[in-house]
Design an enzyme around this catalytic site. Structure first.
Site, mmCIF file in Angstrom:
data_model
loop_
_atom_site.group_PDB
_atom_site.id
_atom_site.type_symbol
_atom_site.label_atom_id
_atom_site.label_comp_id
_atom_site.label_asym_id
_atom_site.label_seq_id
_atom_site.Cartn_x
_atom_site.Cartn_y
_atom_site.Cartn_z
ATOM 1 N N THR A 289 0.838 -1.202 0.000
ATOM 2 C CA THR A 289 0.000 0.000 0.000
ATOM 3 C C THR A 289 0.870 1.248 0.000
ATOM 4 O O THR A 289 0.617 2.205 -0.742
ATOM 5 C CB THR A 289 -0.926 0.005 1.225
ATOM 6 N N GLN A 319 -6.164 -1.968 -2.515
ATOM 7 C CA GLN A 319 -5.413 -0.778 -2.126
ATOM 8 C C GLN A 319 -4.645 -0.207 -3.319
ATOM 9 O O GLN A 319 -3.839 -0.909 -3.932
ATOM 10 C CB GLN A 319 -4.436 -1.091 -1.000
ATOM 11 N N ASP A 342 -8.287 3.532 -0.654
ATOM 12 C CA ASP A 342 -7.052 4.150 -0.144
ATOM 13 C C ASP A 342 -6.533 5.268 -1.043
ATOM 14 O O ASP A 342 -5.333 5.348 -1.323
ATOM 15 C CB ASP A 342 -5.958 3.091 0.043
ATOM 16 N N ASP A 363 -12.003 3.428 2.767
ATOM 17 C CA ASP A 363 -10.915 4.069 3.531
ATOM 18 C C ASP A 363 -10.159 5.081 2.679
ATOM 19 O O ASP A 363 -8.922 5.125 2.692
ATOM 20 C CB ASP A 363 -9.933 3.011 4.050
ATOM 21 N N ARG A 431 -14.103 4.193 9.780
ATOM 22 C CA ARG A 431 -13.986 2.986 10.595
ATOM 23 C C ARG A 431 -12.590 2.960 11.210
ATOM 24 O O ARG A 431 -11.643 3.561 10.668
ATOM 25 C CB ARG A 431 -14.261 1.729 9.776
ATOM 26 N N TRP A 433 -9.146 1.956 11.848
ATOM 27 C CA TRP A 433 -8.046 1.152 11.324
ATOM 28 C C TRP A 433 -7.118 0.693 12.446
ATOM 29 O O TRP A 433 -6.628 -0.434 12.447
ATOM 30 C CB TRP A 433 -7.284 1.966 10.280
#
EC number: 3.1.1.11
Length: 527
Positions: A289, A319, A342, A363, A431, A433
């Site tokens: 990532t 990702q 991401d 995310d 959320r 992580w």
């Protein structure tokens, strides 16, 4: 390895100097200076010894990770090892920055002037680097990951210990709320800037015409360079002066990395979707990532304006980062960050995002930076079938870290491709992580794209009682609090006193390094 051993002794010496400043005799300073200098909870020598222990742990961890370098071949493991060495190197250098904040003229150009806050930020960044090193081994050989984790455990423990030795900054005076009608004007321009943005840089940010640039990038050959990467390489190292790179209109297919030694670069495009930097690296295609980013910046004092950063890998590639930011005291103004999962990796350090467009699915604003987003367009996109969208995934893993996200005065909505699928795709504010994830939404407009419960679990009950999620005075159909989650860590902020803790002036001590007045950068709240 010799580099790390030498760094250990030099950092020990640097810490001795800085701690003498932190704990200097009261009579040597004004009352204002005293608040800044008395930044340690422990005796100076104990702090210096702890710092040396951190460097020793980093040296040993690098030795362990490096053993696998030649054996890994070309694989995600190989990429993870490269990431680890770079991240641990950065962690060691971040420890050496402490001296720059108080003695070096170079450091003063890129610090807040609050020694305690700077220390906490840089130590937290070192902790994030250690954690990201281990994250990079996701989906790889379990044996290698276990060995690396063992080597990193001492780094994490010693860095956390160092963080506990620095005082949290005292509360700053509460800024006077700005009236709502003034707020409307605030969305129309950007006339006030952080105090560390020099007058010449302010003019560059305000004007639509770039007449003076140190380098010009043009895909058609009309500039000094045809690629952005070449222009970045040509920039001076550790520059205390602003170095301006004008990237002309065009689509630049390249993965750009501005390394930590490239200070004070300002990159100016010709407008959102006019100057586009694009790539398609992804986790599914073997990248970590961290390394998947189309554009990555670690050099201090980076400023970007009028540029689109995107990753076109698509939701099926998981990702896939469009931009990763580790720049300390960085500004992103009128930029677009486009991707899916991401999109924006606000990895570490302190950053300010103003009037940006940020799009994604899962995310898509994540990391462990201390970041403020003001007057941005944050848009959720259509992802994979039955996939849930989560806007934020803040990565604070220790309760002593000063990190967190504040999203303020922004528009939270669905992108055009999601509008037709609102009934089948749920979108959440965030959320957790990491264990102490911290995110606050204040005075935003939330469309009906936001699910009524507001927030999403990461994995069962993980972090639900240790996270800090808050909402204050948001409006729109998605802002109703009636059906919000009932987690111990979720907070409805009912008073301005509570919300003030997450304003620019408090979260990032903006009364020291951001202007406290001005209609376009708001240090506090809107009444």
């Amino acid at each position: 390895m010799a580099k790390f051993r030498q760094m250990g002794s030099s950092i020990f010496f640097l810490f001795l100097i800085i701690i003498s400043l932190c704990s200097a005799h009261k009579e040597a300073f004004s009352s204002t200076d005293l608040v800044q200098m008395e930044c340690l909870r422990v005796p100076p020598l104990e702090f210096a010894e702890a710092a040396k222990t951190v460097v020793d742990a980093i040296t040993k961890a690098v030795a362990i990770v490096s053993k696998f370098d030649k054996k890994a071949g070309k694989s995600r493991v190989s990429n993870a090892i490269v990431d680890c060495v770079d991240l641990l190197d950065s962690a060691a250098e971040e420890l050496s920055w402490i001296i720059s904040a108080s003695q070096s003229p170079n450091g003063k150009d890129n610090s807040t002037g609050d020694v305690g806050s700077d220390l906490r930020t840089w130590i937290s960044a070192a902790l994030s680097n250690q954690d990201t090193c281990l994250d990079g081994f996701e989906g790889t050989n379990g044996i290698i990951k276990k060995i690396v984790a063992g080597g990193l455990s001492k780094v994490g423990t010693t860095v956390r210990n160092l963080l506990t030795m620095v005082h949290s900054p005292p509360s700053k005076p509460k800024p006077k709320p700005i009236k709502a009608q003034t707020m409307t004007k605030a969305h129309s321009g950007f006339s006030k800037f952080p105090s560390w943005v020099k007058p010449g840089d302010r003019k560059l940010l305000q004007t639509d015409n770039i007449t003076v640039a140190d380098a010009v990038v043009a895909a058609d050959g009309t500039g000094n360079f045809t690629t952005i990467s070449d222009a970045v390489l040509a920039a001076p190292d550790y520059s205390t002066k602003r170095y301006v790179i004008h990237v002309k209109r065009g689509v630049y297919v390249e993965n750009v990395e501005i390394k930590k030694k490239k200070w004070n670069i300002m990159m100016v495009g010709d407008g959102i979707d006019a100057t586009v930097i694009t790539g398609n690296r992804s986790f599914i295609d073997g990248w970590t990532t961290f390394r998947s980013a189309t554009f990555a910046v670690s050099g201090r004092g980076f400023i970007a304006r009028d540029i689109t950063f995107q990753n076109t890998a698509g939701p099926e590639k998981h990702q896939a980062v469009a931009i990763r930011s580790d720049t300390d005291l960085g500004v992103f103004y009128r930029c677009a960050m486009r991707g899916y999962q991401d999109t924006l990796y606000a990895h570490s350090m302190r950053q300010f995002f103003r009037e940006c467009i940020i799009t994604g699915t899962v995310d898509f604003i994540f990391g462990d930076a201390t970041a403020v987003f003001q007057s941005c367009q944050i848009k959720a996109k259509q992802g994979l079938p039955n996939q849930k969208n989560s806007i934020t995934a803040q990565g604070r893993k220790d309760p002593n870290e000063p990190t967190g996200f504040t999203i303020q005065f922004s528009n939270i909505a669905a992108d055009t491709d999601l509008l037709l699928n609102l009934n089948t795709t749920a979108t959440y504010l965030g959320r957790p992580w990491k264990l102490y994830s911290r995110t606050v939404f204040m005075q935003n407009y939330m469309s009906d794209a936001i699910n009524p419960v507001g927030w999403l679990e990461w994995n069962g009950n993980f972090a639900l009682d240790t996270l800090y999620y808050g909402e204050y005075m948001n409006s729109g159909p998605g802002a109703s609090l009636d059906r919000r989650v009932k987690w111990p860590g979720y907070h409805v902020l009912n008073t301005s006193a509570e919300a003030n803790n997450f304003t620019v002036s408090q979260l990032i001590q903006g009364n020291l390094w951001l202007p406290s007045t001005g209609i376009t950068f708001i240090a506090g709240l809107v009444s």
